[in-house]
Motif scaffolding. Structure first.
Motif, PDB file in Angstrom:
ATOM      1  N   ALA A 159      42.186  48.543  48.422  1.00 53.87           N
ATOM      2  CA  ALA A 159      42.130  48.248  46.988  1.00 53.87           C
ATOM      3  C   ALA A 159      42.283  46.740  46.774  1.00 53.87           C
ATOM      4  O   ALA A 159      42.732  46.010  47.659  1.00 53.87           O
ATOM      5  CB  ALA A 159      43.234  49.005  46.248  1.00 53.87           C
ATOM      6  N   ALA A 177      48.366  50.441  48.636  1.00 52.76           N
ATOM      7  CA  ALA A 177      47.043  50.390  48.005  1.00 52.76           C
ATOM      8  C   ALA A 177      46.214  49.237  48.554  1.00 52.76           C
ATOM      9  O   ALA A 177      45.036  49.404  48.902  1.00 52.76           O
ATOM     10  CB  ALA A 177      47.185  50.281  46.493  1.00 52.76           C
ATOM     11  N   GLU A 228      43.087  43.515  43.585  1.00 50.56           N
ATOM     12  CA  GLU A 228      43.679  43.256  42.272  1.00 50.56           C
ATOM     13  C   GLU A 228      42.717  42.507  41.359  1.00 50.56           C
ATOM     14  O   GLU A 228      41.839  41.778  41.813  1.00 50.56           O
ATOM     15  CB  GLU A 228      44.970  42.465  42.409  1.00 50.56           C
ATOM     16  CG  GLU A 228      46.084  43.237  43.098  1.00 50.56           C
ATOM     17  CD  GLU A 228      47.448  42.643  42.790  1.00 50.56           C
ATOM     18  OE1 GLU A 228      47.815  42.594  41.597  1.00 50.56           O
ATOM     19  OE2 GLU A 228      48.133  42.234  43.738  1.00 50.56           O
ATOM     20  N   LEU A 256      49.284  53.933  42.273  1.00 50.29           N
ATOM     21  CA  LEU A 256      48.966  53.081  43.424  1.00 50.29           C
ATOM     22  C   LEU A 256      48.811  53.897  44.704  1.00 50.29           C
ATOM     23  O   LEU A 256      47.879  53.685  45.490  1.00 50.29           O
ATOM     24  CB  LEU A 256      50.042  52.013  43.598  1.00 50.29           C
ATOM     25  CG  LEU A 256      50.026  50.888  42.559  1.00 50.29           C
ATOM     26  CD1 LEU A 256      51.331  50.106  42.600  1.00 50.29           C
ATOM     27  CD2 LEU A 256      48.839  49.966  42.782  1.00 50.29           C
ATOM     28  N   THR A 282      40.364  49.091  41.883  1.00 51.09           N
ATOM     29  CA  THR A 282      40.848  47.830  41.328  1.00 51.09           C
ATOM     30  C   THR A 282      42.183  48.059  40.637  1.00 51.09           C
ATOM     31  O   THR A 282      42.324  48.982  39.827  1.00 51.09           O
ATOM     32  CB  THR A 282      39.851  47.252  40.313  1.00 51.09           C
ATOM     33  OG1 THR A 282      38.576  47.097  40.934  1.00 51.09           O
ATOM     34  CG2 THR A 282      40.316  45.900  39.802  1.00 51.09           C
ATOM     35  N   ILE A 283      43.150  47.219  40.927  1.00 54.19           N
ATOM     36  CA  ILE A 283      44.501  47.318  40.373  1.00 54.19           C
ATOM     37  C   ILE A 283      44.663  46.296  39.255  1.00 54.19           C
ATOM     38  O   ILE A 283      44.378  45.105  39.444  1.00 54.19           O
ATOM     39  CB  ILE A 283      45.555  47.052  41.459  1.00 54.19           C
ATOM     40  CG1 ILE A 283      45.417  48.048  42.617  1.00 54.19           C
ATOM     41  CG2 ILE A 283      46.964  47.077  40.874  1.00 54.19           C
ATOM     42  CD1 ILE A 283      46.111  47.588  43.885  1.00 54.19           C
ATOM     43  N   VAL A 317      48.527  49.749  35.971  1.00 55.10           N
ATOM     44  CA  VAL A 317      49.783  50.007  36.676  1.00 55.10           C
ATOM     45  C   VAL A 317      50.948  49.350  35.952  1.00 55.10           C
ATOM     46  O   VAL A 317      50.963  48.133  35.740  1.00 55.10           O
ATOM     47  CB  VAL A 317      49.686  49.482  38.121  1.00 55.10           C
ATOM     48  CG1 VAL A 317      51.004  49.672  38.842  1.00 55.10           C
ATOM     49  CG2 VAL A 317      48.556  50.186  38.868  1.00 55.10           C
ATOM     50  N   LEU A 359      43.000  51.100  38.189  1.00 57.45           N
ATOM     51  CA  LEU A 359      44.378  51.554  38.021  1.00 57.45           C
ATOM     52  C   LEU A 359      45.104  50.627  37.058  1.00 57.45           C
ATOM     53  O   LEU A 359      45.250  49.437  37.332  1.00 57.45           O
ATOM     54  CB  LEU A 359      45.123  51.546  39.363  1.00 57.45           C
ATOM     55  CG  LEU A 359      44.431  52.144  40.586  1.00 57.45           C
ATOM     56  CD1 LEU A 359      45.343  51.994  41.808  1.00 57.45           C
ATOM     57  CD2 LEU A 359      44.073  53.597  40.354  1.00 57.45           C
ATOM     58  N   ARG A 402      47.704  44.957  36.859  1.00 56.51           N
ATOM     59  CA  ARG A 402      49.133  44.996  36.527  1.00 56.51           C
ATOM     60  C   ARG A 402      49.293  44.861  35.018  1.00 56.51           C
ATOM     61  O   ARG A 402      48.731  43.944  34.414  1.00 56.51           O
ATOM     62  CB  ARG A 402      49.879  43.862  37.213  1.00 56.51           C
ATOM     63  CG  ARG A 402      49.788  43.878  38.737  1.00 56.51           C
ATOM     64  CD  ARG A 402      50.605  42.734  39.304  1.00 56.51           C
ATOM     65  NE  ARG A 402      50.422  42.581  40.736  1.00 56.51           N
ATOM     66  CZ  ARG A 402      51.424  42.392  41.605  1.00 56.51           C
ATOM     67  NH1 ARG A 402      52.669  42.340  41.168  1.00 56.51           N
ATOM     68  NH2 ARG A 402      51.172  42.256  42.896  1.00 56.51           N
ATOM     69  N   ILE A 404      52.203  49.181  46.097  1.00 63.34           N
ATOM     70  CA  ILE A 404      51.083  48.237  46.026  1.00 63.34           C
ATOM     71  C   ILE A 404      50.689  47.770  47.418  1.00 63.34           C
ATOM     72  O   ILE A 404      49.494  47.557  47.692  1.00 63.34           O
ATOM     73  CB  ILE A 404      51.375  47.049  45.091  1.00 63.34           C
ATOM     74  CG1 ILE A 404      50.057  46.350  44.730  1.00 63.34           C
ATOM     75  CG2 ILE A 404      52.372  46.067  45.698  1.00 63.34           C
ATOM     76  CD1 ILE A 404      50.126  45.433  43.549  1.00 63.34           C
ATOM     77  N   GLY A 411      45.669  55.689  44.451  1.00 61.49           N
ATOM     78  CA  GLY A 411      44.587  54.727  44.662  1.00 61.49           C
ATOM     79  C   GLY A 411      44.375  54.430  46.121  1.00 61.49           C
ATOM     80  O   GLY A 411      43.240  54.248  46.575  1.00 61.49           O
TER      81      GLY A 411
END
Length: 230
Positions: free
Chosen positions: A96, A91, A98, A61, A75-76, A51, A49, A78, A88, A64
């Motif tokens: 999820a 998520a 980061e 999010l 996987t996030i 984001v 993602l 930013r 978030i 996700g």
């Protein structure tokens, strides 16, 4: 017939529903997750993602979170200095994680654009939730977000892109693309009504297949004159 509306028209259509507490973002996220799952064809996909700071990032999010609960490895990344707090939390609470783990951009260079490009290239699907219709006046990517997208493009990533509402960097009303640093979507999942810019060149060339998720704006949009009719 497909009707395309301006960003301002769609915001006006949403306003009374938001005031009434209708969960438009959750409806959008559920539709986004459904279309993404259909595209990738399985529940255990690796999904990245991208984001941003606005509602498109929040939609990504929440979607996700739905995918993570179904078994996806989410996987996030930013791309701005903040994200939607509740989204978030949802998520991360669904499993999820980061990239990098500390969500900082200076940990051993692990969040450098090239590293993110490699992460995206190894995924099954990537969500473009960087910018949305709220950036109509200045839709081009800037700063860190542009660096990340430029690195992904330069790497020639084969990973299909799902644009959240619109591809980041296009103008939602007139279809202009002020900077060609835009991820070409395999699929654009747009919410409530078609954005006029998705139906106009050159932006239409970045949108891929367009799927509309009904979030309940039909009555409001029926009273408006669309910008574009196809």
């Amino acid at each position: 017939m497909i009707l395309g509306y301006s960003a301002a028209q769609l915001r006006a259509a949403e306003a009374p529903l938001l005031e009434a507490g209708v969960p438009l973002m959750q409806r959008a996220a559920a539709g986004l997750a459904r279309e993404a799952r259909a595209l990738v064809g399985r529940d255990d996909a690796r999904v990245v993602l991208l984001v941003g700071t606005g509602n498109n990032g929040a939609d990504a999010l929440y979607a996700g979170a739905i995918l993570a609960r179904a078994g996806a490895d989410v996987t996030i990344v930013r791309t701005g200095d903040r994200v939607h707090d509740a989204a978030i939390d949802a998520a991360l609470g669904a499993g999820a994680h980061e990239f990098p783990p500390t969500a900082t951009a200076d940990r051993a260079g692990s969040a450098a654009p090239d590293g993110i490009a490699r992460l995206v290239s190894s995924a099954d699907l990537v969500f473009d939730g960087i910018l949305g219709t709220g950036t109509s006046a200045h839709p081009a990517l800037r700063g860190t977000a542009r660096d990340i997208v430029a690195a992904i493009i330069a790497a020639g990533s084969p990973t299909p892109v799902v644009a959240v509402d619109i591809p980041s960097g296009i103008h939602p009303d007139d279809g202009s693309v002020p900077d060609p640093c835009v991820l070409r979507a395999a699929l654009t999942v747009t919410f409530g009504g078609y954005k006029a810019g998705l139906l106009l060149a050159p932006a239409s060339g970045f949108a891929g297949e367009i799927r509309l998720v009904d979030i309940g704006l039909s009555e409001q949009l029926a009273a408006m004159e669309p910008l574009v009719t196809r």
